[in-house]
Write an enzyme that holds these catalytic residues in place. Structure first.
Site, PDB file in Angstrom:
ATOM      1  CB  SER A 161      36.423  43.337  29.131  1.00 17.47           C
ATOM      2  OG  SER A 161      37.114  44.436  29.692  1.00 17.47           O
ATOM      3  CE1 TYR A 183      32.787  43.948  32.991  1.00 19.17           C
ATOM      4  CE2 TYR A 183      35.146  44.418  32.953  1.00 19.17           C
ATOM      5  CZ  TYR A 183      33.912  44.424  32.328  1.00 19.17           C
ATOM      6  OH  TYR A 183      33.797  44.891  31.038  1.00 19.17           O
TER       7      TYR A 183
END
Length: 253
Positions: A144, A157
């Site tokens: 990401s 995350y």
């Protein structure tokens, strides 16, 4: 661009929806044979049906990337049908619940790490023996832009995706001389169920994200799939250990 996937066997985790489904469909349209896994049985069945519509041979198996046995079974199912996968997309992941880091329960933090980081590690571990023995193969792990920069309220995350980037770099160096390429795909905000979950708790989030992006829009899963297939293709044959931001220029600001 993706013609080099024609006839190849491609495995995708997290294929029941979102980016994983888009990658599977793009690979299928490019002529690949698909091995798809996910913990969401209904969504996985829908993906298989969509692959059939585009004429792509496919097999599937339920797969929880928290369990090495599930991944080993998915690889075995695919190998029995099509042979060992030549391309593997380690894509399964979750966002977790946005929360201040001091309010994040240890179990919730550990769950995100287990799925996003350890799930990628287990997938890579299942893929590499056959690739190294064959002397060729490609692995693309979904990280990401949160693996390249920080984001408030998403400590688990962000930590997991930074770790995926490190895992990819180290693994790429480990197998570069053995004919295997390993890269990380780093999407920005994408129009998926993950974003829907965030936006449901934050009115105006979509509009704010579009305003912040140089291209003034949110990525589609197909935007990310196109970059993923390029990383897997022969056109990227000298690219390994790379972390490709697919974010509309967001982190270039």
């Amino acid at each position: 661009m993706s013609s080099s996937l024609a006839g190849r066997t491609v495995l995708v985790t997290g294929a029941a929806s979102g980016i994983g489904r888009a990658i599977a469909l793009a690979a299928g349209r490019a002529g690949a044979k698909l091995i798809v896994g996910d913990i969401a049985a209904a969504g996985l069945a829908d993906t298989v049906a969509l692959l059939a519509e585009v004429g792509a041979p496919a097999v599937s198996a339920p797969c929880d990337v928290r369990r090495q046995a599930d991944l080993d079974a998915l690889f075995a199912t695919g190998a029995a049908a099509f042979g060992d996968p030549q391309v593997v997309f380690a894509n399964a992941g979750i966002l977790g619940t946005p929360v201040e880091v001091w309010d994040c329960p240890e179990a919730a933090f550990a769950q995100v790490i287990d799925i996003n980081l350890m799930g990628a590690f287990r997938t890579i571990k299942a893929a590499l023996p056959a690739m190294v023995a064959r002397g060729s193969g490609v692995i693309v792990a979904t990280a990401s832009v949160a693996g390249l920069i920080g984001a408030p309220g998403l400590a688990a995350y962000v930590a997991s995706k930074h770790a995926v980037v490190g895992l990819v770099k180290s693994t790429a160096l480990n197998v570069a001389a053995r004919g295997v390429r390993v890269n990380a795909l780093c999407p920005g905000m994408v129009d998926t169920a993950m974003l829907d979950a965030l936006a449901s708790d934050q009115p105006g989030l979509r509009e704010a994200l579009m305003a912040m992006n140089p291209m003034k829009r949110i990525a589609t899963p197909e935007d990310i799939a196109g970059a993923a297939l390029w990383l897997a293709s022969d056109q990227a044959g000298f690219v390994t250990g790379h972390c490709l931001a697919v974010d509309g220029g967001f982190i270039a600001q």
